[in-house]
Write a protein that holds these residues in place. Structure first.
Motif, PDB file in Angstrom:
ATOM      1  N   ASN A   1       0.838  -1.207   0.000  1.00 20.03           N
ATOM      2  CA  ASN A   1       0.000   0.000   0.000  1.00 20.03           C
ATOM      3  C   ASN A   1       0.869   1.252   0.000  1.00 20.03           C
ATOM      4  OD1 ASN A   1      -2.396  -1.415  -0.007  1.00 20.03           O
ATOM      5  ND2 ASN A   1      -2.655  -1.296   2.209  1.00 20.03           N
ATOM      6  N   TRP A   2       1.939   1.242   0.790  1.00 22.13           N
ATOM      7  CA  TRP A   2       2.870   2.366   0.840  1.00 22.13           C
ATOM      8  C   TRP A   2       3.532   2.569  -0.531  1.00 22.13           C
ATOM      9  CZ3 TRP A   2       8.254   2.290   0.314  1.00 22.13           C
ATOM     10  CH2 TRP A   2       8.899   3.498   0.592  1.00 22.13           C
ATOM     11  N   MET A   3       3.945   1.473  -1.175  1.00 18.55           N
ATOM     12  CA  MET A   3       4.563   1.570  -2.502  1.00 18.55           C
ATOM     13  C   MET A   3       3.565   2.122  -3.523  1.00 18.55           C
ATOM     14  SD  MET A   3       7.765   0.662  -2.602  1.00 18.55           S
ATOM     15  CE  MET A   3       8.138   0.077  -4.236  1.00 18.55           C
ATOM     16  N   THR A   4       2.324   1.668  -3.451  1.00 19.90           N
ATOM     17  CA  THR A   4       1.285   2.139  -4.370  1.00 19.90           C
ATOM     18  C   THR A   4       1.074   3.635  -4.216  1.00 19.90           C
ATOM     19  OG1 THR A   4       0.211  -0.012  -4.322  1.00 19.90           O
ATOM     20  CG2 THR A   4      -1.125   1.857  -5.068  1.00 19.90           C
ATOM     21  N   MET A   5       1.039   4.113  -2.981  1.00 16.96           N
ATOM     22  CA  MET A   5       0.865   5.548  -2.743  1.00 16.96           C
ATOM     23  C   MET A   5       2.051   6.346  -3.278  1.00 16.96           C
ATOM     24  SD  MET A   5      -2.109   5.841  -1.660  1.00 16.96           S
ATOM     25  CE  MET A   5      -2.055   7.591  -1.376  1.00 16.96           C
ATOM     26  N   ARG A   6       3.237   5.811  -3.180  1.00 17.85           N
ATOM     27  CA  ARG A   6       4.424   6.477  -3.742  1.00 17.85           C
ATOM     28  C   ARG A   6       4.282   6.617  -5.261  1.00 17.85           C
ATOM     29  NH1 ARG A   6      10.018   4.059  -2.431  1.00 17.85           N
ATOM     30  NH2 ARG A   6      10.633   5.887  -3.603  1.00 17.85           N
ATOM     31  N   ILE A   7       3.781   5.573  -5.885  1.00 17.92           N
ATOM     32  CA  ILE A   7       3.597   5.613  -7.350  1.00 17.92           C
ATOM     33  C   ILE A   7       2.568   6.666  -7.721  1.00 17.92           C
ATOM     34  CG2 ILE A   7       2.744   4.311  -9.336  1.00 17.92           C
ATOM     35  CD1 ILE A   7       4.037   1.807  -7.976  1.00 17.92           C
ATOM     36  N   TYR A   8       1.450   6.691  -7.001  1.00 17.64           N
ATOM     37  CA  TYR A   8       0.405   7.687  -7.275  1.00 17.64           C
ATOM     38  C   TYR A   8       0.914   9.099  -7.094  1.00 17.64           C
ATOM     39  CZ  TYR A   8      -3.236   4.098  -7.463  1.00 17.64           C
ATOM     40  OH  TYR A   8      -4.006   3.020  -7.812  1.00 17.64           O
ATOM     41  N   ARG A   9       1.778   9.310  -6.118  1.00 21.69           N
ATOM     42  CA  ARG A   9       2.323  10.652  -5.856  1.00 21.69           C
ATOM     43  C   ARG A   9       3.481  11.007  -6.790  1.00 21.69           C
ATOM     44  NH1 ARG A   9       2.782   9.056   0.094  1.00 21.69           N
ATOM     45  NH2 ARG A   9       0.657   9.310   0.838  1.00 21.69           N
ATOM     46  N   GLY A  10       3.947  10.042  -7.567  1.00 22.77           N
ATOM     47  CA  GLY A  10       5.062  10.291  -8.463  1.00 22.77           C
ATOM     48  C   GLY A  10       6.397  10.289  -7.771  1.00 22.77           C
ATOM     49  N   GLU A  11       6.488   9.627  -6.615  1.00 20.08           N
ATOM     50  CA  GLU A  11       7.725   9.590  -5.834  1.00 20.08           C
ATOM     51  C   GLU A  11       8.618   8.423  -6.205  1.00 20.08           C
ATOM     52  OE1 GLU A  11       6.504   9.352  -1.784  1.00 20.08           O
ATOM     53  OE2 GLU A  11       5.416  11.242  -1.858  1.00 20.08           O
ATOM     54  N   PHE A  12       8.150   7.548  -7.038  1.00 19.69           N
ATOM     55  CA  PHE A  12       8.905   6.330  -7.359  1.00 19.69           C
ATOM     56  C   PHE A  12      10.023   6.655  -8.329  1.00 19.69           C
ATOM     57  CE2 PHE A  12       8.953   1.904  -6.668  1.00 19.69           C
ATOM     58  CZ  PHE A  12       9.480   1.319  -7.789  1.00 19.69           C
ATOM     59  N   GLU A  13      11.205   6.079  -8.049  1.00 21.18           N
ATOM     60  CA  GLU A  13      12.366   6.329  -8.919  1.00 21.18           C
ATOM     61  C   GLU A  13      12.257   5.522 -10.175  1.00 21.18           C
ATOM     62  OE1 GLU A  13      13.601   5.129  -5.511  1.00 21.18           O
ATOM     63  OE2 GLU A  13      13.198   7.151  -4.885  1.00 21.18           O
TER      64      GLU A  13
END
Length: 84
Positions: free
Chosen positions: A72-84
């Protein structure tokens, strides 16, 4: 380090590296092969912002981290555009 010295989250990252690595290896056994120790740390540390938790609380949070909470934390990072 003396008992009265303040420790930062970044210093704790170094100290908790092996605990995070152990958790990442557990996730690998569950089929999440690409999880890294740094991602485990980032997930757990994101709960604290700039506060530094007690060491026992931090170790407990790492070792009791559930795969669903992590994903869930990883999914939220993707939605926020924080994923490298």
């Amino acid at each position: 380090m003396e008992a009265n010295e303040a420790i930062t989250l970044e210093e704790l990252r170094t100290e908790m590296r092996s605990v995070c690595q152990s958790k990442a290896e557990e996730f690998h056994l569950l089929g999440y092969e690409h999880v890294t120790a740094d991602e485990i740390w980032d997930c757990v540390a994101s709960r604290y912002k700039n506060a530094v938790p007690a060491l026992h609380q931090l170790v407990n949070d790492i070792l009791s981290l559930k795969a669903t909470v992590f994903m869930n934390w990883m999914t939220m990072r993707i939605y926020r555009g924080e994923f490298e």
